[in-house]
Each structure stands twice: as structure tokens, then as C-alpha cells.
Write an enzyme that holds these catalytic residues in place. Sequence first.
Site, mmCIF file in Angstrom:
data_model
loop_
_atom_site.group_PDB
_atom_site.id
_atom_site.type_symbol
_atom_site.label_atom_id
_atom_site.label_comp_id
_atom_site.label_asym_id
_atom_site.label_seq_id
_atom_site.Cartn_x
_atom_site.Cartn_y
_atom_site.Cartn_z
ATOM 1 N N ASP A 1 -6.128 5.336 -4.661
ATOM 2 C CA ASP A 1 -6.100 4.294 -3.635
ATOM 3 C C ASP A 1 -5.004 3.326 -4.078
ATOM 4 O OD1 ASP A 1 -6.622 2.424 -1.703
ATOM 5 O OD2 ASP A 1 -8.798 2.524 -1.936
ATOM 6 N N SER B 1 -12.856 -4.898 -3.539
ATOM 7 C CA SER B 1 -12.288 -3.717 -4.208
ATOM 8 C C SER B 1 -13.142 -3.119 -5.316
ATOM 9 C CB SER B 1 -10.891 -4.031 -4.767
ATOM 10 O OG SER B 1 -10.968 -4.618 -6.047
ATOM 11 N N ASP C 1 0.849 -1.211 0.000
ATOM 12 C CA ASP C 1 0.000 0.000 0.000
ATOM 13 C C ASP C 1 0.881 1.257 0.000
ATOM 14 O OD1 ASP C 1 -3.129 -0.783 1.178
ATOM 15 O OD2 ASP C 1 -1.540 -2.240 1.477
ATOM 16 N N ILE D 1 -3.810 0.553 -2.873
ATOM 17 C CA ILE D 1 -4.439 -0.776 -2.945
ATOM 18 C C ILE D 1 -5.848 -0.609 -2.400
ATOM 19 C CG2 ILE D 1 -4.529 -3.154 -2.114
ATOM 20 C CD1 ILE D 1 -1.617 -3.300 -1.966
ATOM 21 N N ASP D 2 -6.838 -0.795 -3.243
ATOM 22 C CA ASP D 2 -8.192 -0.882 -2.719
ATOM 23 C C ASP D 2 -8.475 -2.371 -2.564
ATOM 24 O OD1 ASP D 2 -10.722 0.098 -1.888
ATOM 25 O OD2 ASP D 2 -11.546 -0.654 -3.772
ATOM 26 N N ARG E 1 -24.004 -0.728 -2.227
ATOM 27 C CA ARG E 1 -23.186 -0.549 -1.027
ATOM 28 C C ARG E 1 -24.052 0.174 -0.003
ATOM 29 N NH1 ARG E 1 -17.713 -1.571 -0.987
ATOM 30 N NH2 ARG E 1 -16.624 -0.725 0.790
ATOM 31 N N ASP F 1 -12.293 5.300 -2.980
ATOM 32 C CA ASP F 1 -12.886 3.958 -3.094
ATOM 33 C C ASP F 1 -13.889 3.888 -4.245
ATOM 34 O OD1 ASP F 1 -11.515 2.732 -1.030
ATOM 35 O OD2 ASP F 1 -13.019 3.249 0.489
ATOM 36 N N THR G 1 -7.396 -3.984 0.445
ATOM 37 C CA THR G 1 -6.198 -4.512 1.124
ATOM 38 C C THR G 1 -6.504 -5.884 1.739
ATOM 39 O OG1 THR G 1 -5.443 -2.271 1.554
ATOM 40 C CG2 THR G 1 -4.437 -3.994 2.889
ATOM 41 N N GLU H 1 -5.126 7.526 -0.046
ATOM 42 C CA GLU H 1 -5.567 6.952 1.231
ATOM 43 C C GLU H 1 -4.484 6.995 2.317
ATOM 44 O OE1 GLU H 1 -6.861 2.839 1.235
ATOM 45 O OE2 GLU H 1 -7.107 2.872 3.401
ATOM 46 N N LYS I 1 -15.175 -4.512 -8.596
ATOM 47 C CA LYS I 1 -16.628 -4.697 -8.797
ATOM 48 C C LYS I 1 -17.154 -3.768 -9.873
ATOM 49 C CE LYS I 1 -17.541 -4.346 -4.236
ATOM 50 N NZ LYS I 1 -16.244 -4.717 -3.631
ATOM 51 N N HIS J 1 -18.627 -4.439 5.385
ATOM 52 C CA HIS J 1 -18.512 -3.255 4.523
ATOM 53 C C HIS J 1 -19.847 -2.833 3.918
ATOM 54 C CE1 HIS J 1 -13.869 -3.646 3.827
ATOM 55 N NE2 HIS J 1 -14.206 -3.640 5.107
HETATM 56 N N1 LIG Z 1 -17.419 -0.410 7.509
HETATM 57 C C1 LIG Z 1 -17.130 -0.089 6.250
HETATM 58 N N2 LIG Z 1 -18.126 0.305 5.397
HETATM 59 C C2 LIG Z 1 -17.849 0.625 4.127
HETATM 60 N N3 LIG Z 1 -16.610 0.581 3.595
HETATM 61 C C3 LIG Z 1 -15.590 0.210 4.386
HETATM 62 C C4 LIG Z 1 -15.787 -0.150 5.742
HETATM 63 N N4 LIG Z 1 -14.592 -0.485 6.265
HETATM 64 C C5 LIG Z 1 -13.683 -0.327 5.269
HETATM 65 N N5 LIG Z 1 -14.278 0.088 4.147
HETATM 66 C C6 LIG Z 1 -13.685 0.412 2.855
HETATM 67 O O1 LIG Z 1 -13.905 -0.667 1.966
HETATM 68 C C7 LIG Z 1 -12.812 -0.690 1.065
HETATM 69 C C8 LIG Z 1 -12.734 -2.024 0.372
HETATM 70 O O2 LIG Z 1 -13.848 -2.171 -0.437
HETATM 71 P P1 LIG Z 1 -14.582 -3.558 -0.642
HETATM 72 O O3 LIG Z 1 -15.326 -3.849 0.616
HETATM 73 O O4 LIG Z 1 -15.511 -3.227 -1.770
HETATM 74 O O5 LIG Z 1 -13.556 -4.563 -0.985
HETATM 75 C C9 LIG Z 1 -11.634 -0.363 1.932
HETATM 76 O O6 LIG Z 1 -10.623 0.179 1.125
HETATM 77 P P2 LIG Z 1 -9.070 -0.240 1.388
HETATM 78 O O7 LIG Z 1 -8.958 -1.697 1.187
HETATM 79 O O8 LIG Z 1 -8.410 0.572 0.333
HETATM 80 O O9 LIG Z 1 -8.751 0.209 2.760
HETATM 81 C C10 LIG Z 1 -12.195 0.646 2.939
HETATM 82 O O10 LIG Z 1 -11.960 1.998 2.565
HETATM 83 MG MG LIG Z 2 -9.992 1.584 -0.645
HETATM 84 MG MG LIG Z 3 -6.523 1.250 0.094
HETATM 85 MG MG LIG Z 4 -7.260 0.853 3.728
#
Ligand SMILES: Nc1ncnc2c1ncn2[C@@H]1O[C@H](COP(=O)(O)O)[C@@H](OP(=O)(O)O)[C@H]1O
Ligand SMILES: [Mg+2]
Ligand SMILES: [Mg+2]
Ligand SMILES: [Mg+2]
Length: 322
Positions: free
Chosen positions: A121, A234, A45, A123-124, A251, A266, A126, A68, A237, A210
Site C-alpha cells: 500500500d 492507517s 500514492d 500510502i495507507d 475493525r 491494508d 490517504t 493498491e 495502529k 471505516h
Molecule cells: N468503508 C470502509 N470500511 C473499511 N475500510 C475502508 C472503508 N473505506 C476505505 N477503507 C480502507 O481504509 C483504509 C485506511 O485505513 P484506516 O481507516 O485504518 O485509516 C483505506 O486505505 P487507503 O488510505 O490506502 O485507501 C481503505 O482501503
Molecule cells: Mg490502505
Molecule cells: Mg493506499
Molecule cells: Mg486508497
Amino acid sequence: MSYQPEKQLALKIVKQAAKLCQRVQQTQGRKAVQKADTSPVTVADFGAQAILCQGLMEAFPNDPVIGEEDATLLQQPELEGVRRQIIEQVQHSIPAATPEKVIDWINWGNGKVAQRYWTLDPIDGTKGFIRGDQYAVALALVEEGEVKLGVLACPAFPREDNGKGVIFLAIRGQGAVEMPLDGETAQQIKVDPSSNFEQLYRIESVESVHSDRQVQTAIDQRLGLTSIAKQMDSLAKYGAIARGDAHVYTRVPLPQFEGKKENIWDHAAGVIIVEEAGGRVTDLDGKPLDFSVGAKLSNNRGVLATNSVIHSQVLAAIQQEQ
Ligand SMILES: Nc1ncnc2c1ncn2[C@@H]1O[C@H](COP(=O)(O)O)[C@@H](OP(=O)(O)O)[C@H]1O
Ligand SMILES: [Mg+2]
Ligand SMILES: [Mg+2]
Ligand SMILES: [Mg+2]
């Protein structure tokens, strides 16, 4: 505007950043450290953010960058080893990198929203990266609150030729394309405009915290959408919607995170890729995502991306569930 210089630079640095992520996975595994909010972050990241910011800083020094990550965490003495690994990884891509420069590049991503800015981002997903599943390197250019260019590198995304690694790219008014991560051949992508809910797919995060799966399933039932939701980490999608592999991405915030707003990085790159492929993206109330207010989508609630054809029907079902 054709955004050709921006496109060339964005493609170059996103590919470099994706290579760093792959190299970290192969050589150092998928170890993570915890950020203050308990979310994980890895050497990849930080390294990918350094590479992206260095490229943007050099090519477009007047454009603010909102990324980020932040290097403050790396000041902790116990993270000395992590810091060293990040620097080594960045030096692999940019031999002239020094420890000080790498920290400055990471922090170049602490910019503020302006008339024109970049958001990224490194890494989205992570958590997907750590699990060995999907993740994305995401970069977008925003002008006057509207995304003008978006690039997503998805190193683990399956390709039709059975290989892995896809780049999605879109420029406002110029359509959306996908290309192999290590190739040049761009292929136009379009959403699948089907509207028979019995044949459509919804896609959601792999991480159950999430988004609100209970509400999302209730929406499916209202619509007569019977297939089991696909799951993917990430911004990949958005790529899946844009190339017609899925038709709805919801979402819906969980009640315990109701006030927690989505991060611009994101979503920005994914929004333009879906829109330029013929789809539509709004929040859960049908409002366009507002990228003019800061690092969060403060004026929006949740996200809905679709093939456009079914968008108003899905919005109506969402309203009935709230
Ligand atoms: N409670 C929550 N509700 C919504 N998004 C969240 C969350 N906790 C983390 N995320 C976000 O969800 C992203 C990942 O998306 P997804 O769920 O679609 O894979 C994360 O990005 P990072 O991985 O860059 O931190 C983070 O920003
Ligand atoms: Mg992200
Ligand atoms: Mg990230
Ligand atoms: Mg993150």
C-alpha cells in the site's frame, strides 16, 4: 529462512517511497483526485507505488506484486498535470525514469496471489496524509498464505526523542523492531501484556465510516474498558499495538458495508508486526486472516488485533454483540 535480501530491499524502497511522500507534502501540498469508488488518491500514492514496484521488479522479477493503485485513471486527459507531477517526483528518486517506465512500474502492482507474492500500500491512510495526520507506506511478503516479512514506514509517527518518523519491521520468527525513519538503530518492540481492562486502550480509525463505532463502544462496555478510544489513521495502529501504546484494535464493518471485504495490503504488514511483538491478530470470528485467496480477505470478517493476553475475552465480547 532469514529473508535478509528481502529485508534489505524492503527497507531501502520503503524509505525511498516515504521520502517521496514527505517531499510531495512539502512541495505540492496535499491535493487529491477522486478514484472511481470516490476515495482520494494523490501524486504521492502513485509515485510511491512506482518506486516500490520498480525495486521489487528489479530485485525479485519472479515475485508477483499486488498493490493498491493502478495507472488507468491517469489516462484521463484532465489528469495530465497530475501525471507530470508523478513522473517528476519519481525522477527525483530514480533519475532514469521515463513517463512510460513510471506507468509500467505502477502497473507492476497488478499481480495476482501466488505461492509467494508481495503486497503493498503506497500510502495507507490517504485521508490521514491529506489531513496532515498519520499515514503509512506498507510492504509485506507472503508465502503459502502466511505473512513472512512486513515493513511499515510511518513518517508522521511520534518518536520518544520528540522527532517524527518511525519504521516498523518484522520477519517471521525473528521478532519485531522499530527504528527512526532516517536512522539505523533498531529497537526490539513488545506488546504491553496488561490484562486489566480499566487500564487498557483501544485504538480505531479516525474515519468514522471505516468501522462501526457503536458496536465497538458496546464491546468496550462489556469488557469494562473505560478509557476513550485512541484514534489513528492507517496501519500505524498495528505499530501502536506492537509497541504497547494500545491493546485492542477492532475493525468492525458497518452494516452498510457488511459484504465489503478488507484489502490484503491494508493489513498484511501490520499483522506480522503485531504477531512478532507478541500480539495476536484474527478476524472477528477468531479465524486467522487468510492471505491466500486474492486481493481481498474474502474468507474473513473484520479484524481484531490485541496484545494476545486478552484476545479470547475480546472475541467473546464481540460474539455477544453480533
Ligand atoms: N468503508 C470502509 N470500511 C473499511 N475500510 C475502508 C472503508 N473505506 C476505505 N477503507 C480502507 O481504509 C483504509 C485506511 O485505513 P484506516 O481507516 O485504518 O485509516 C483505506 O486505505 P487507503 O488510505 O490506502 O485507501 C481503505 O482501503
Ligand atoms: Mg490502505
Ligand atoms: Mg493506499
Ligand atoms: Mg486508497
